[in-house]
Structure formats: structure tokens, C-alpha cells
Motif scaffolding. Structure first.
Motif, PDB file in Angstrom:
ATOM      1  N   VAL A 178      -2.735   9.187   7.397  1.00  0.00           N
ATOM      2  CA  VAL A 178      -4.021   9.295   6.702  1.00  0.00           C
ATOM      3  C   VAL A 178      -4.951   8.164   7.109  1.00  0.00           C
ATOM      4  CG1 VAL A 178      -5.158   9.171   4.451  1.00  0.00           C
ATOM      5  CG2 VAL A 178      -3.097  10.559   4.721  1.00  0.00           C
ATOM      6  N   VAL A 179      -4.439   6.933   7.100  1.00  0.00           N
ATOM      7  CA  VAL A 179      -5.273   5.785   7.451  1.00  0.00           C
ATOM      8  C   VAL A 179      -5.690   5.876   8.920  1.00  0.00           C
ATOM      9  CG1 VAL A 179      -5.326   3.278   7.673  1.00  0.00           C
ATOM     10  CG2 VAL A 179      -4.292   4.326   5.659  1.00  0.00           C
ATOM     11  N   ASN A 180      -4.776   6.269   9.792  1.00  0.00           N
ATOM     12  CA  ASN A 180      -5.121   6.433  11.208  1.00  0.00           C
ATOM     13  C   ASN A 180      -6.260   7.433  11.370  1.00  0.00           C
ATOM     14  OD1 ASN A 180      -3.116   4.680  12.058  1.00  0.00           O
ATOM     15  ND2 ASN A 180      -1.654   6.287  12.594  1.00  0.00           N
ATOM     16  N   HIS A 181      -6.167   8.555  10.655  1.00  0.00           N
ATOM     17  CA  HIS A 181      -7.177   9.602  10.776  1.00  0.00           C
ATOM     18  C   HIS A 181      -8.530   9.117  10.253  1.00  0.00           C
ATOM     19  CE1 HIS A 181      -8.371  13.856  11.186  1.00  0.00           C
ATOM     20  NE2 HIS A 181      -9.178  13.583  10.174  1.00  0.00           N
ATOM     21  N   MET A 182      -8.524   8.397   9.133  1.00  0.00           N
ATOM     22  CA  MET A 182      -9.783   7.907   8.575  1.00  0.00           C
ATOM     23  C   MET A 182     -10.428   6.888   9.507  1.00  0.00           C
ATOM     24  SD  MET A 182      -8.933   7.729   4.473  1.00  0.00           S
ATOM     25  CE  MET A 182     -10.623   7.325   4.002  1.00  0.00           C
ATOM     26  N   GLU A 183      -9.619   6.000  10.089  1.00  0.00           N
ATOM     27  CA  GLU A 183     -10.167   5.025  11.030  1.00  0.00           C
ATOM     28  C   GLU A 183     -10.761   5.719  12.251  1.00  0.00           C
ATOM     29  OE1 GLU A 183      -7.233   2.128  12.055  1.00  0.00           O
ATOM     30  OE2 GLU A 183      -7.134   1.264  10.044  1.00  0.00           O
ATOM     31  N   ALA A 184     -10.056   6.739  12.763  1.00  0.00           N
ATOM     32  CA  ALA A 184     -10.527   7.453  13.946  1.00  0.00           C
ATOM     33  C   ALA A 184     -11.798   8.247  13.668  1.00  0.00           C
ATOM     34  CB  ALA A 184      -9.430   8.387  14.461  1.00  0.00           C
ATOM     35  N   SER A 185     -11.991   8.676  12.416  1.00  0.00           N
ATOM     36  CA  SER A 185     -13.165   9.480  12.051  1.00  0.00           C
ATOM     37  C   SER A 185     -14.384   8.615  11.743  1.00  0.00           C
ATOM     38  CB  SER A 185     -12.846  10.355  10.837  1.00  0.00           C
ATOM     39  OG  SER A 185     -11.778  11.236  11.115  1.00  0.00           O
ATOM     40  N   LEU A 237       2.471  -9.368  -2.015  1.00  0.00           N
ATOM     41  CA  LEU A 237       2.628  -8.477  -0.870  1.00  0.00           C
ATOM     42  C   LEU A 237       1.626  -8.828   0.229  1.00  0.00           C
ATOM     43  CD1 LEU A 237       4.372  -5.930  -0.208  1.00  0.00           C
ATOM     44  CD2 LEU A 237       2.448  -4.571  -1.033  1.00  0.00           C
ATOM     45  N   GLU A 238       0.369  -9.044  -0.159  1.00  0.00           N
ATOM     46  CA  GLU A 238      -0.668  -9.398   0.815  1.00  0.00           C
ATOM     47  C   GLU A 238      -0.379 -10.742   1.471  1.00  0.00           C
ATOM     48  OE1 GLU A 238      -4.504  -7.171  -1.309  1.00  0.00           O
ATOM     49  OE2 GLU A 238      -3.989  -9.237  -1.831  1.00  0.00           O
ATOM     50  N   HIS A 239       0.129 -11.678   0.683  1.00  0.00           N
ATOM     51  CA  HIS A 239       0.396 -13.023   1.201  1.00  0.00           C
ATOM     52  C   HIS A 239       1.372 -12.997   2.378  1.00  0.00           C
ATOM     53  CE1 HIS A 239       1.082 -17.385   1.086  1.00  0.00           C
ATOM     54  NE2 HIS A 239       2.373 -17.114   1.209  1.00  0.00           N
ATOM     55  N   TYR A 240       2.365 -12.121   2.307  1.00  0.00           N
ATOM     56  CA  TYR A 240       3.397 -12.062   3.344  1.00  0.00           C
ATOM     57  C   TYR A 240       3.131 -10.988   4.398  1.00  0.00           C
ATOM     58  CZ  TYR A 240       6.253 -15.158   0.452  1.00  0.00           C
ATOM     59  OH  TYR A 240       6.725 -16.240  -0.269  1.00  0.00           O
ATOM     60  N   ALA A 241       2.022 -10.296   4.307  1.00  0.00           N
ATOM     61  CA  ALA A 241       1.748  -9.182   5.218  1.00  0.00           C
ATOM     62  C   ALA A 241       1.516  -9.662   6.640  1.00  0.00           C
ATOM     63  CB  ALA A 241       0.529  -8.406   4.734  1.00  0.00           C
ATOM     64  N   ALA A 242       1.959  -8.849   7.599  1.00  0.00           N
ATOM     65  CA  ALA A 242       1.670  -9.108   8.997  1.00  0.00           C
ATOM     66  C   ALA A 242       0.276  -8.588   9.359  1.00  0.00           C
ATOM     67  CB  ALA A 242       2.720  -8.441   9.886  1.00  0.00           C
ATOM     68  N   ARG A 243      -0.157  -7.543   8.659  1.00  0.00           N
ATOM     69  CA  ARG A 243      -1.461  -6.933   8.895  1.00  0.00           C
ATOM     70  C   ARG A 243      -1.820  -6.099   7.686  1.00  0.00           C
ATOM     71  NH1 ARG A 243      -2.791  -2.000  13.136  1.00  0.00           N
ATOM     72  NH2 ARG A 243      -5.049  -1.940  12.808  1.00  0.00           N
ATOM     73  N   LEU A 244      -3.107  -5.978   7.405  1.00  0.00           N
ATOM     74  CA  LEU A 244      -3.575  -5.178   6.279  1.00  0.00           C
ATOM     75  C   LEU A 244      -4.576  -4.140   6.767  1.00  0.00           C
ATOM     76  CD1 LEU A 244      -4.159  -8.016   3.663  1.00  0.00           C
ATOM     77  CD2 LEU A 244      -2.431  -6.230   3.498  1.00  0.00           C
ATOM     78  N   ARG A 245      -4.401  -2.915   6.289  1.00  0.00           N
ATOM     79  CA  ARG A 245      -5.342  -1.844   6.573  1.00  0.00           C
ATOM     80  C   ARG A 245      -5.661  -1.165   5.249  1.00  0.00           C
ATOM     81  NH1 ARG A 245      -2.282   1.942  10.552  1.00  0.00           N
ATOM     82  NH2 ARG A 245      -4.346   2.838  10.995  1.00  0.00           N
ATOM     83  N   VAL A 246      -6.937  -1.015   4.938  1.00  0.00           N
ATOM     84  CA  VAL A 246      -7.323  -0.379   3.688  1.00  0.00           C
ATOM     85  C   VAL A 246      -8.309   0.738   3.981  1.00  0.00           C
ATOM     86  CG1 VAL A 246      -6.965  -2.518   2.399  1.00  0.00           C
ATOM     87  CG2 VAL A 246      -9.260  -1.940   3.194  1.00  0.00           C
ATOM     88  N   ALA A 247      -8.313   1.745   3.094  1.00  0.00           N
ATOM     89  CA  ALA A 247      -9.238   2.865   3.216  1.00  0.00           C
ATOM     90  C   ALA A 247      -9.717   3.232   1.821  1.00  0.00           C
ATOM     91  CB  ALA A 247      -8.557   4.056   3.886  1.00  0.00           C
ATOM     92  N   LEU A 248     -11.045   3.181   1.608  1.00  0.00           N
ATOM     93  CA  LEU A 248     -11.611   3.449   0.293  1.00  0.00           C
ATOM     94  C   LEU A 248     -12.834   4.345   0.400  1.00  0.00           C
ATOM     95  CD1 LEU A 248     -10.750   0.125   0.327  1.00  0.00           C
ATOM     96  CD2 LEU A 248     -11.050   0.554  -2.098  1.00  0.00           C
ATOM     97  N   VAL A 249     -13.076   5.117  -0.658  1.00  0.00           N
ATOM     98  CA  VAL A 249     -14.195   6.051  -0.674  1.00  0.00           C
ATOM     99  C   VAL A 249     -15.281   5.606  -1.646  1.00  0.00           C
ATOM    100  CG1 VAL A 249     -14.883   8.432  -1.151  1.00  0.00           C
ATOM    101  CG2 VAL A 249     -12.718   7.964   0.010  1.00  0.00           C
ATOM    102  N   ILE A 250     -14.895   5.140  -2.818  1.00  0.00           N
ATOM    103  CA  ILE A 250     -15.876   4.819  -3.853  1.00  0.00           C
ATOM    104  C   ILE A 250     -16.143   3.321  -3.976  1.00  0.00           C
ATOM    105  CG2 ILE A 250     -16.395   5.011  -6.328  1.00  0.00           C
ATOM    106  CD1 ILE A 250     -16.508   7.627  -4.794  1.00  0.00           C
TER     107      ILE A 250
END
Length: 283
Positions: A258-265, A105-118
Motif C-alpha cells: 500500500v505504501v509503495n503504491h501511494m508513493e509511486a502515485s 518504536l520510532e527511536h529504534y527504527a532504521a527508516r520511517l515511511r508514513v502515508a496520510l490522507v487527512i
């Protein structure tokens, strides 16, 4: 070509998208087979990902199903190509299927966005940090299992270092930066590696600091994998039972938000680098 009993996630997604096009056109699989001049079983096998399909056949299906979204049709056509093997396929007998599918999935992705806490994002981990994490897995992994996972993770990171690297944005909570997996030396090296990676033009790292009142998340790691068109986006969630993949329209809308909100925060990239540097200095 005989059907495959173990279609990959990508093959399954192509079939599922063709099924959606058929269902939106109001055709049953039997009716579609009649219009396309094939057996109904072939339609079923294509839609389940068990039969390979050519790019021209995808375009024919789209015309039959009255799909006018040219961008989507061409994105689906690009997902064809028979059963070409990628580097990840060598791990199918050694690792859980979800990890192998994630690499594809990552190999063919146009863009990757990740959000992690721990945790530090997998594609930004040092080998020592990753090894320390794998040693905490329960039930414990055997040494050869750890090594398989390590080499697989390092190869996954190659998408950030190829000639045309994948744009990558990571939002990481300050808690992940302070976990200290592997001890002080490993933790400091990991933070320095984050600083080095953040200088790459296609890598953006943003930190959610302690005390951020607008933090929105459950602690569950999120990988938002953008496809060639938004309809082909995929969300991967880290769970105790392994990788979970989501691609329903409502699910994509929710996790994109969710990812948009975490990036904005989170802090901006420069302030994030300053915080990472400060944490490394204080260890």
C-alpha cells in the motif's frame, strides 16, 4: 530479576520473535527449556517479554532453535539490554500506552515511511498545528493532557534532527494540506514548515494531488517502521480507539505494498514542493 508485568512493545516483540524461532524449530516450550537448562516458566516469561534476556542468551536460543539467519539473530540480540529507560517512559503515566510505544518504536527504527490522507504527519507538525488538532479530540482533552501530548510529540520529532537522523518519507494527500486546522495563519505556517523540512537530505515529502486516479488508500494513517531486518518491520495504524500495531508477515506485505503504491502515485519531491507552495500562497 523479577518479571515485568508491563513489558514494552519492543520487549514483547523480542519475545514474540524468539517464540517464532522456537516454533519453527518444532520444539515445545518444555522441550526447549530442557535443551537450554532452564525452567519452562522462564521460557514463557521471556517469550511474553516479561523477563529480560541478554544478547548472548538470544544467540544461544537461536543456535538451539537451528536459526541460520545471522542478520536476524544479531538484530534480535541488539534488542536486548534489560530495562533501559528512554525519554518516552516518563509519559507512561500520562499518555495512552500506544503513543509511548510508538515513540520507542520510532527511536529504534532504521527508516520511517508514513502515508496520510487527512492529517499532516505528526513528525512534521508545528506546535500550533498539533495544538489545534488536540483541541478537536473527542471527548475533549483537558489542558494539561494537551500539553503532555504536545511535549511528547515535539520530543518524537527529535529523531529527524539528531546527529544521524532517521531517513523519513512522508506521502501526504492534498486534502491534508488544505484542511486548515487552527485557522489561516497556523495553516500557512504549517505549510511553510513542510517546505523547510522537505529541504533536509533525509526527509522526502511527496504529495498525492486531487484527481490522481491511481490513489490507493482508505483514509487511515499508516506508519511503516522499518527494523534492522525486514522481519522486524512494524506497521502502526491510526484508529479511533488509538494506535494499532501489526507485525504479521501477511500484514507487513500488504501495508508495504500500500505504501509503495501511494508513493509511486504521488508527485515527485520537487513537484510536491511546488504544490505545497501554491496552496500556501492561495490561502
Amino acid at each position: 530479576m523479577p518479571p515485568s508485568n508491563t513489558p514494552t512493545l519492543r520487549q514483547q516483540r523480542l519475545g514474540a520473535e524468539l517464540r517464532k524461532l522456537r516454533e519453527r524449530s518444532g520444539l515445545t516450550s518444555t522441550a526447549a527449556a530442557g535443551l537450554l537448562g532452564v525452567k519452562q516458566a522462564q521460557i514463557s516469561n521471556i517469550e511474553s517479554g516479561r523477563y529480560a534476556v541478554s544478547a548472548d542468551r538470544v544467540r544461544t536460543f537461536a543456535r538451539t532453535y537451528s536459526c541460520a539467519d545471522a542478520a536476524l539473530v544479531e538484530a534480535l540480540a541488539a534488542m536486548t539490554g534489560g530495562r533501559r529507560r528512554g525519554w518516552w517512559d516518563e509519559y507512561r503515566s500520562h499518555l495512552p500506552a500506544g503513543l509511548v510505544d510508538l515513540a520507542e518504536l520510532e527511536h529504534y527504527a532504521a527508516r520511517l515511511r508514513v502515508a496520510l490522507v487527512i492529517h499532516i504527519p505528526a513528525l512534521l507538525q508545528t506546535t500550533d498545528h498539533a495544538r489545534a488538532l488536540f483541541r478537536t479530540v473527542f471527548p475533549p482533552l483537558r489542558q494539561y493532557e494537551i500539553e503532555h501530548r504536545l511535549t511528547h510529540r515535539v520530543k518524537r520529532q527529535g529523531i529527524l534532527h539528531k546527529a544521524a537522523p532517521t531517513p523519513y518519507t512522508a506521502t501526504v494527500h492534498e486534502a491534508a494540506l488544505r484542511m486548515g486546522f487552527g485557522g489561516r495563519d497556523v495553516a500557512i505556517a504549517q505549510l511553510k514548515h513542510l517546505l523547510e523540512m522537505s529541504e533536509l537530505p533525509h526527509v522526502t515529502i511527496r504529495v498525492l494531488p486531487f484527481g490522481e486516479a491511481n490513489f490507493h488508500g482508505t483514509g487511515q494513517g499508516i506508519d511503516y517502521v522499518a527494523g534492522a531486518v525486514p522481519q522486524l518491520d512494524t506497521v502502526q495504524l491510526d484508529t479511533h480507539h488509538g494506535c494499532e500495531f501489526l507485525d504479521g508477515e501477511a500484514q507487513l506485505t500488504k501495508y508495504r505494498s500500500v505504501v509503495n503504491h501511494m508513493e509511486a502515485s504521488a508527485l515527485d519531491p520537487e513537484a510536491s514542493r511546488n504544490l505545497i507552495h501554491s496552496i500556501a500562497r492561495d490561502l
